[in-house]
Design an enzyme around this catalytic site. Structure first.
Site, PDB file in Angstrom:
ATOM      1  N   GLU A   1     -90.864  40.084-108.121  1.00 43.96           N
ATOM      2  CA  GLU A   1     -89.510  39.760-108.582  1.00 43.96           C
ATOM      3  C   GLU A   1     -89.181  38.274-108.503  1.00 43.96           C
ATOM      4  O   GLU A   1     -88.448  37.823-107.615  1.00 43.96           O
ATOM      5  CB  GLU A   1     -88.474  40.545-107.774  1.00 43.96           C
ATOM      6  CG  GLU A   1     -88.608  42.036-107.935  1.00 43.96           C
ATOM      7  CD  GLU A   1     -87.436  42.795-107.316  1.00 43.96           C
ATOM      8  OE1 GLU A   1     -86.547  42.167-106.716  1.00 43.96           O
ATOM      9  OE2 GLU A   1     -87.410  44.022-107.453  1.00 43.96           O
TER      10      GLU A   1
ATOM     11  N   GLU B   1     -91.641  49.831-107.937  1.00 42.84           N
ATOM     12  CA  GLU B   1     -90.532  50.192-107.033  1.00 42.84           C
ATOM     13  C   GLU B   1     -89.487  50.984-107.795  1.00 42.84           C
ATOM     14  O   GLU B   1     -89.156  50.665-108.935  1.00 42.84           O
ATOM     15  CB  GLU B   1     -89.814  48.948-106.470  1.00 42.84           C
ATOM     16  CG  GLU B   1     -90.559  48.192-105.415  1.00 42.84           C
ATOM     17  CD  GLU B   1     -89.789  46.979-104.895  1.00 42.84           C
ATOM     18  OE1 GLU B   1     -88.536  46.966-104.974  1.00 42.84           O
ATOM     19  OE2 GLU B   1     -90.455  46.035-104.432  1.00 42.84           O
TER      20      GLU B   1
HETATM   21  C1  PNW Z   1     -86.096  44.783-104.522  1.00 42.65           C
HETATM   22  N1  PNW Z   1     -80.729  43.328-107.903  1.00 42.65           N
HETATM   23  O1  PNW Z   1     -85.029  43.878-104.460  1.00 42.65           O
HETATM   24  C2  PNW Z   1     -87.158  44.203-103.598  1.00 42.65           C
HETATM   25  O2  PNW Z   1     -88.419  44.085-104.195  1.00 42.65           O
HETATM   26  C3  PNW Z   1     -87.255  44.885-102.283  1.00 42.65           C
HETATM   27  O3  PNW Z   1     -87.830  44.027-101.339  1.00 42.65           O
HETATM   28  C4  PNW Z   1     -85.900  45.394-101.875  1.00 42.65           C
HETATM   29  O4  PNW Z   1     -85.846  45.869-100.559  1.00 42.65           O
HETATM   30  C5  PNW Z   1     -85.532  46.480-102.863  1.00 42.65           C
HETATM   31  O5  PNW Z   1     -85.615  46.045-104.204  1.00 42.65           O
HETATM   32  C6  PNW Z   1     -84.154  47.074-102.629  1.00 42.65           C
HETATM   33  O6  PNW Z   1     -83.174  46.092-102.769  1.00 42.65           O
HETATM   34  C7  PNW Z   1     -83.996  43.838-105.355  1.00 42.65           C
HETATM   35  O7  PNW Z   1     -79.783  42.598-107.523  1.00 42.65           O
HETATM   36  C8  PNW Z   1     -82.915  43.060-104.973  1.00 42.65           C
HETATM   37  O8  PNW Z   1     -80.693  43.925-109.002  1.00 42.65           O
HETATM   38  C9  PNW Z   1     -81.841  42.890-105.820  1.00 42.65           C
HETATM   39  C10 PNW Z   1     -81.845  43.504-107.058  1.00 42.65           C
HETATM   40  C11 PNW Z   1     -82.921  44.292-107.447  1.00 42.65           C
HETATM   41  C12 PNW Z   1     -83.986  44.460-106.582  1.00 42.65           C
END
Ligand code: PNW
Length: 454
Positions: free
Chosen positions: A172, A360
Site C-alpha cells: 500500500e 488483504e
Molecule cells: C491496511 N484506508 O491498511 C494495512 O495493510 C494493514 O496493515 C492494516 O492493518 C489494515 O489494512 C487494516 O487497516 C489500510 O484508509 C489503512 O482506506 C487505511 C485504509 C486502507 C487500508
C-alpha cells in the site's frame, strides 16, 4: 423433498489459495530486542496524541516469542498459507550499513516453524516499518532510501530464496507516502507539500522495481513477485453500461499515480496534467525499473466508492457515503462487498493482470468481548461471506482472482488506532497474551476445508 441439497454455495477453483495476513510491526513486538533498530512507527507512537491511547508496538502480540504457538493454532484451523512481512530494521538496524545476523536468524526460525506446521509463507518486503535512521536522512523524500531498499531486498531474497516462492515488494504505497508525508496521520507524521509527496510516491515505485529485480536475480526457480496496492475501487451505482463506464473512468483517474504509471511505463499525460508543477523528478532509466514485468497484482480491498455517470457533460460522479451507510468501526471501512468484484475486474480490464491476489480483506471493530470462551463476531462472518461471494462472481466472469487472504489472523496493532481496533479472527488478550479463536475463525476454517462458501 430433502432440504439438504446445496443451492447457491458453489465451490472455489481447485488451485484457489485461502490464507491469512499480518505485518511484522503489528504483531511481533520485541521492538528493541536482538539488535532491532528503531522504526518510524516506534518513534511516531511516542509522540503524544498520534496513536490512540498512546499505544506502542513494543510488545504487540509478542509473536516474536510465540510464533510457534501461533503457527500451531493456524494449522489447527486448517490455514495453510500465511502472508507475513519482514521487519527491515531487524535486518539493517540503520537501514543500510551493518547487517544484523540475529534479524535473519529470527525469520529463519519463523520459516522453519511454518514448514513444520505445513504453512506456506508469502512475504512482503516492506509493510511500513521504515528504519528511523533512514527517516533521519530524509526517509521517503530521499533517494537514499531507494538505494538502501535495493540492498535490503537483495539480502532478504538471497537469504530466503529456499523458503519463499511468493514475494510482495511493498504494501500500500499510498499509506506510507500520502498518509505519512501529506496528511501526517501515519508515521513519520510529516505534512509536506504536494510536490514532495509526489516524490515519495516516485521513490516507492523505484523500490517496487528494485524488489522485482531482486527476486528475478536471486529468487530462484519458480519465484513470483508483485506489488500489493490498495487501489481506489469504484463500484457502479447500477450495472447499466453508462454507470459501469463512468466507474471505470474514475478508477483509471484515481489509480494513475501507482498502477497507471507502472502499467504505462511512465506518468500518463492525464496524471501529469493534474499534478502540473508538482510532478515528481524522474531520472533516466527510472521507469525501466518501475515497469519491470511482474507475475501478479496484489490487492488489499476493504471498501469501495460508488460512482455513476455524470450529469451536464461530467464523465462521472463519485458519491460520498451517507452517514447511515453501514460501516465497520474504522471510519473508512464502509461495507461494500461489491468492491471485491469491481476492483479485480477493473484491474484485469484496464491493466491486463493475469493473476490477481486479494492480499488483504477484513474488518475491524472495537468492542468484541469473549463470552463463554468465544467472540461471537457474526458481523465478521457476514463480512467475509458477502465479500467472498463477490470474489466468486468475479471468477465466474473470467477475472483471474487466484487467492484470498483474510486480514488478520490475530488482533494486532492497528497503527494509529492502537490495540483498540480489532481485525483478527483470533482474539488476543493484550494483557495475558491468551489467544482465543472467534466464531469467524471457525467459520473461515470450515470454508477453507470445504473450499466453498458456507
Ligand atoms: C491496511 N484506508 O491498511 C494495512 O495493510 C494493514 O496493515 C492494516 O492493518 C489494515 O489494512 C487494516 O487497516 C489500510 O484508509 C489503512 O482506506 C487505511 C485504509 C486502507 C487500508
Amino acid at each position: 423433498p430433502a432440504m439438504t441439497a446445496l443451492t447457491s454455495a458453489s465451490a472455489f477453483p481447485a488451485d484457489f489459495v485461502f490464507g491469512v495476513a499480518a505485518a511484522s510491526a503489528q504483531i511481533e513486538g520485541a521492538a528493541f530486542e536482538d539488535g532491532k533498530g528503531e522504526s518510524v512507527w516506534d518513534r511516531f507512537a511516542r509522540i503524544p496524541g498520534k496513536v490512540h491511547n498512546g499505544d506502542t508496538l513494543d510488545v504487540a502480540c509478542d509473536h516474536y516469542h510465540r510464533f510457534d504457538e501461533d503457527f500451531a493454532l493456524m494449522a489447527s484451523l486448517g490455514i495453510k498459507t500465511y502472508r507475513l512481512s519482514i521487519a527491515w530494521p531487524r535486518i539493517y538496524p540503520n537501514g543500510d550499513g551493518e547487517l544484523n545476523p540475529k534479524g535473519l536468524d529470527f525469520y529463519r526460525r519463523v520459516f522453519a516453524s511454518m514448514k513444520k506446521h505445513g504453512i506456506t509463507p508469502w512475504v512482503t518486503l516492506f509493510h511500513w516499518d521504515l528504519p528511523q535512521a533512514l527517516e533521519d536522512r530524509g526517509g521517503w523524500t530521499s533517494r537514499v532510501t531507494v538505494d538502501a531498499f535495493a540492498r535490503y531486498a537483495d539480502t532478504v531474497v538471497k537469504a530466503f530464496a529456499g523458503d519463499v516462492k511468493h514475494w510482495i515488494t511493498l504494501n500500500e504505497i499510498v499509506c506510507f507516502t500520502l498518509l505519512g508525508y501529506g496528511t501526517g496521520t501515519k508515521a513519520p507524521g510529516r505534512k509536506e507539500n504536494a510536490r514532495t509527496v509526489n516524490q515519495t510516491y516516485h521513490h516507492a515505485l523505484l523500490c517496487h522495481g528494485h524488489g522485482v529485480r531482486a527476486v528475478r536475480a536471486f529468487g530462484g526457480k519458480g519465484a513470483q513477485v508483485g506489488l500489493t496496492d490498495n487501489c481506489s475501487v469504484a463500484v457502479p451505482v447500477t450495472e447499466k453500461p453508462a454507470d459501469i463506464a463512468a466507474a471505470k473512468t474514475w478508477f483509471i483517474d484515481r489509480n494513475a499515480q501507482v498502477l497507471g504509471a507502472i502499467h504505462a511505463g511512465r506518468y500518463t499525460d492525464n496524471f501529469l496534467k493534474r499534478v502540473g508543477a508538482d510532478a515528481p523528478d524522474v531520472k533516466p532509466g527510472d521507469f525501466d525499473l518501475i515497469s519491470l514485468p511482474t507475475d501478479f497484482l496484489g490487492l488489499n480491498i476493504y471498501s469501495g466508492t460508488f460512482v455513476r455517470a455524470g450529469k451536464n457533460g461530467a464523465t462521472y460522479e463519485a458519491l460520498p457515503h451517507p452517514a447511515a451507510y453501514p460501516r465497520a468501526d474504522s471510519h473508512w471501512l464502509r461495507l461494500v462487498p461489491q468492491s471485491l468484484y469491481w476492483g479485480p475486474r477493473f484491474c484485469h480490464e484496464v491493466y491486463g493482470h493475469k493473476a490477481i491476489h486479494i492480499t488483504e480483506n477484513g474488518c475491524g471493530y472495537d468492542d468484541e468481548p469473549v463470552v463463554n470462551g468465544e467472540v461471537l463476531d457474526l458481523h465478521r462472518r457476514d463480512y467475509v461471506r458477502s465479500y467472498l461471494r463477490e470474489a466468486q462472481r468475479a471468477i465466474a466472469d473470467g477475472v483471474p482472482v487466484k487467492s484470498y487472504f483474510l486480514w488478520s489472523f490475530i488482533d494486532n496493532y492497528e497503527w494509529e488506532d492502537g490495540y483498540q481496533r480489532r481485525f483478527g479472527i483470533v482474539h488476543c488478550d493484550f494483557k495475558t497474551q491468551v489467544r482465543t479463536p472467534k466464531l469467524s475463525a471457525r467459520y473461515y476454517s470450515d470454508v477453507i476445508k470445504e473450499r466453498r462458501i458456507l
